[in-house]
Design a protein around this motif. Sequence first.
Motif, PDB file in Angstrom:
ATOM      1  N   THR A 118      43.727  41.163  29.218  1.00 32.99           N
ATOM      2  CA  THR A 118      43.477  41.063  30.900  1.00 32.99           C
ATOM      3  C   THR A 118      42.272  40.351  30.996  1.00 32.99           C
ATOM      4  O   THR A 118      41.477  40.783  30.268  1.00 32.99           O
ATOM      5  N   MET A 131      44.362  38.743  35.793  1.00 32.93           N
ATOM      6  CA  MET A 131      45.789  38.568  35.577  1.00 32.93           C
ATOM      7  C   MET A 131      46.075  39.060  34.093  1.00 32.93           C
ATOM      8  O   MET A 131      44.693  38.761  33.011  1.00 32.93           O
ATOM      9  N   PRO A 245      46.678  44.624  36.779  1.00 34.08           N
ATOM     10  CA  PRO A 245      47.810  43.314  35.598  1.00 34.08           C
ATOM     11  C   PRO A 245      48.345  43.667  33.886  1.00 34.08           C
ATOM     12  O   PRO A 245      49.501  43.633  33.481  1.00 34.08           O
ATOM     13  N   TYR A 248      51.520  45.524  35.722  1.00 33.98           N
ATOM     14  CA  TYR A 248      52.479  45.045  36.135  1.00 33.98           C
ATOM     15  C   TYR A 248      52.404  43.748  35.725  1.00 33.98           C
ATOM     16  O   TYR A 248      53.206  43.047  35.887  1.00 33.98           O
ATOM     17  N   GLY A 249      51.754  42.774  35.592  1.00 34.42           N
ATOM     18  CA  GLY A 249      51.418  41.874  34.730  1.00 34.42           C
ATOM     19  C   GLY A 249      50.953  40.597  35.854  1.00 34.42           C
ATOM     20  O   GLY A 249      51.130  41.420  36.786  1.00 34.42           O
ATOM     21  N   GLY A 250      50.761  39.398  35.395  1.00 31.08           N
ATOM     22  CA  GLY A 250      50.726  38.223  36.134  1.00 31.08           C
ATOM     23  C   GLY A 250      49.201  38.440  36.830  1.00 31.08           C
ATOM     24  O   GLY A 250      48.313  39.366  36.114  1.00 31.08           O
ATOM     25  N   ILE A 251      49.193  38.126  37.797  1.00 30.09           N
ATOM     26  CA  ILE A 251      47.383  37.913  38.290  1.00 30.09           C
ATOM     27  C   ILE A 251      47.875  39.278  39.667  1.00 30.09           C
ATOM     28  O   ILE A 251      48.335  39.061  40.690  1.00 30.09           O
ATOM     29  N   GLN A 252      47.273  40.213  39.656  1.00 31.21           N
ATOM     30  CA  GLN A 252      47.204  41.559  41.083  1.00 31.21           C
ATOM     31  C   GLN A 252      45.349  41.787  41.856  1.00 31.21           C
ATOM     32  O   GLN A 252      45.080  41.345  40.950  1.00 31.21           O
ATOM     33  N   THR A 263      48.071  47.968  44.547  1.00 30.59           N
ATOM     34  CA  THR A 263      47.848  46.777  44.183  1.00 30.59           C
ATOM     35  C   THR A 263      49.650  45.433  44.696  1.00 30.59           C
ATOM     36  O   THR A 263      50.207  46.376  44.584  1.00 30.59           O
ATOM     37  N   GLU A 264      48.831  44.320  44.210  1.00 28.84           N
ATOM     38  CA  GLU A 264      49.869  43.062  44.854  1.00 28.84           C
ATOM     39  C   GLU A 264      49.584  41.910  44.173  1.00 28.84           C
ATOM     40  O   GLU A 264      48.322  41.906  43.785  1.00 28.84           O
ATOM     41  N   ARG A 265      51.210  41.815  43.691  1.00 31.95           N
ATOM     42  CA  ARG A 265      50.661  40.315  42.561  1.00 31.95           C
ATOM     43  C   ARG A 265      50.780  39.236  43.621  1.00 31.95           C
ATOM     44  O   ARG A 265      51.105  38.751  44.988  1.00 31.95           O
ATOM     45  N   CYS A 268      51.772  32.931  40.736  1.00 32.13           N
ATOM     46  CA  CYS A 268      51.025  32.355  39.986  1.00 32.13           C
ATOM     47  C   CYS A 268      51.544  30.638  39.604  1.00 32.13           C
ATOM     48  O   CYS A 268      52.292  30.665  39.610  1.00 32.13           O
TER      49      CYS A 268
END
Length: 308
Positions: A118, A131, A245, A248-252, A263-265, A268
């Motif tokens: 990350t 992320m 991240p 959950y992956g992605g940008i958080q 947290t919220e995604r 991208c």
Amino acid sequence: MEPSNSKLIVTAVGAACAGAAAAMALNRWYSSSSSSNDENKSNDELERDYLQHEKSLREDRTTMIFEDPASSAVVRTNSLVFPHNHEEKMRRLVAARAAIEEDNSMPRRSVTVRVPATSANMGPGYDTIGMAVDLWSEVTVERSDKFEITGEGEGAEKMPTDKSNFLVVGCKAAFDAANKEMPTLKYHVVSRIPFARGLGSSSAAIVAGIIAGLVLAGHRLPCWGSEALLQIACGIEGHPDNVAPAIYGGIQIGIHNGTRWETERVPCPAGVQLVMFIPDFIGKTSDARGVLKPEISRADAAFNISRA
């Protein structure tokens, strides 16, 4: 309508009706034969068969999710299910779901977890925005008679091999959450995340340790509305920008709402590529955070906020 077309339609309808009738007859015969076999057994015999089946499931199986050929105790579902057998379809769906639930609650002897790198403190999002990066480390944890941590790959020679390693800390937190005593474990790391170079190696170890501990303990955490895994990870790390991240992956974007971490995604943009500059020296997070002053000027704050 031409006579030839009429004949074709009549033939097709007749064949469909005959097929449906044959299917219904076959299904009734199958159901009646199964019922008659059960009716011929006494209640004691049925109960004994059920208990024996349950015992064989627990002793022989490796998993109930798949029909493992190594286990003769796995229930086979090779009988025909016709389109109108809605109750049987639902019964099998419920049984499959129950098997998965039970399988997830079974303690394991070993588990392998893959967790991503990350990059955090993105832009003005200090301790908030991070992320996931497409670099993955692999951790195998298994029950053992002797505590041991071994590793290979990026920074393996500099990795802590005592109980201060965040893998161990994460595992301990998972067993505490399960209210179980942590057994002696052996850890092996295949590291593809540069150690202490700003790519979340410590957070990856925390998340991998927690997940491995939960699987080994056979314990499940509540997710929707509580995000218990995130709470445990943030409790160890102190902030969500790396662990969120990693989970959950992605940008958080992660915050503490006064009661719990959440947290919220962030979407991208398509086609974005990451360019990393990795230093050739180790920089521990604790040392880097120690450089920061406890207060910042109004001008610096405005500069950051204007670029949020």
